[in-house]
Design a protein around this motif. Structure first.
Motif, short mmCIF file in Angstrom:
data_model
loop_
_atom_site.label_atom_id
_atom_site.label_comp_id
_atom_site.label_asym_id
_atom_site.label_seq_id
_atom_site.Cartn_x
_atom_site.Cartn_y
_atom_site.Cartn_z
N ARG A 191 1.01 -1.20 -0.08
CA ARG A 191 -0.21 -0.11 -0.24
C ARG A 191 0.83 1.89 0.07
O ARG A 191 1.44 1.02 0.43
N TYR A 192 0.26 2.10 -0.89
CA TYR A 192 1.30 3.19 -0.75
C TYR A 192 0.24 4.71 -0.65
O TYR A 192 -0.72 4.72 -0.99
N SER A 193 0.87 5.82 -0.08
CA SER A 193 -0.25 6.93 -0.27
C SER A 193 -0.49 7.39 -1.95
O SER A 193 -0.14 6.86 -2.44
N VAL A 194 -0.97 8.37 -1.88
CA VAL A 194 -1.82 8.63 -3.53
C VAL A 194 0.16 9.46 -3.49
O VAL A 194 0.16 9.04 -5.17
N ASP A 195 0.16 9.96 -3.30
CA ASP A 195 1.66 10.64 -3.90
C ASP A 195 2.73 9.86 -3.51
O ASP A 195 3.53 10.13 -4.43
N GLU A 196 3.09 9.13 -2.91
CA GLU A 196 3.99 8.14 -3.26
C GLU A 196 3.90 7.54 -4.30
O GLU A 196 4.57 7.13 -5.77
N LYS A 197 2.31 6.62 -5.20
CA LYS A 197 1.81 6.11 -6.11
C LYS A 197 2.19 6.60 -6.99
O LYS A 197 2.55 6.33 -8.36
N THR A 198 1.69 8.24 -7.06
CA THR A 198 2.13 9.51 -8.15
C THR A 198 3.91 9.38 -8.45
O THR A 198 4.01 8.74 -9.48
N ASP A 199 4.23 9.66 -6.96
CA ASP A 199 5.63 9.40 -7.53
C ASP A 199 6.26 8.53 -8.16
O ASP A 199 6.89 7.85 -9.10
#
Length: 154
Positions: free
Chosen positions: A36-44
């Motif tokens: 699981r990633y945060s939205v920002d981590e996934k975007t990066d």
């Protein structure tokens, strides 16, 4: 306090090097590991994968496997040799871009049309510059090879 993140050439070069190395298997990979990633981590993650021309899953898998096999150390596990290899790779990319630009200039001057008196001088200088770029690239490749060989022997 400056909250900006400094991105070193070695960091980008390391990711590019290991992400491109992961080869396809003859049989499809079917096992999954869910994270699981945060939205920002996934975007990066997806932005970096796109920059490297890879699918997000391929990028994440390549980085994880590279770390497991010792090709990519976590930031606190990197050695000076790892940084040297990756800085040389980044430098090689920049030197190659210089060569590409010089080739484009020479192509434009050789494309025909009405030549200017200075074109001959510019073409001669472009030829000398290309020779220098090739020598620099060869020297960088040799240095990177020596550093990689020493890293493997360590």
């Amino acid at each position: 306090m400056d909250d900006s993140v400094v991105v070193r050439a070695a960091d980008h070069a390391a990711l590019y090097r290991v992400a491109r190395r992961r080869a396809r298997k003859e049989v499809q990979r079917k096992e999954r590991v869910d994270v699981r990633y945060s939205v920002d981590e996934k975007t990066d993650i997806l932005a970096e994968a796109r920059r490297l021309g890879l699918a997000g899953a391929h990028f994440v898998g390549a980085v994880v496997m590279a770390h497991l096999y010792g090709d990519l150390a976590l930031p606190d596990q990197r050695t000076g040799v790892d940084d040297l290899i990756d800085e040389l790779a980044a430098l090689r990319t920049q030197v190659a871009k210089i060569g590409t630009n010089v080739n484009q200039i020479a192509h434009r001057l050789n494309a025909g049309g009405d030549p200017h008196p200075v074109d001959t001088v510019v073409l001669a200088e472009a030829g000398r510059l290309l020779t220098t770029v090739k020598q620099a690239a060869t020297a960088i490749d040799s240095a990177a090879d020596v550093a990689a060989t020493q890293r493997r022997a360590a």
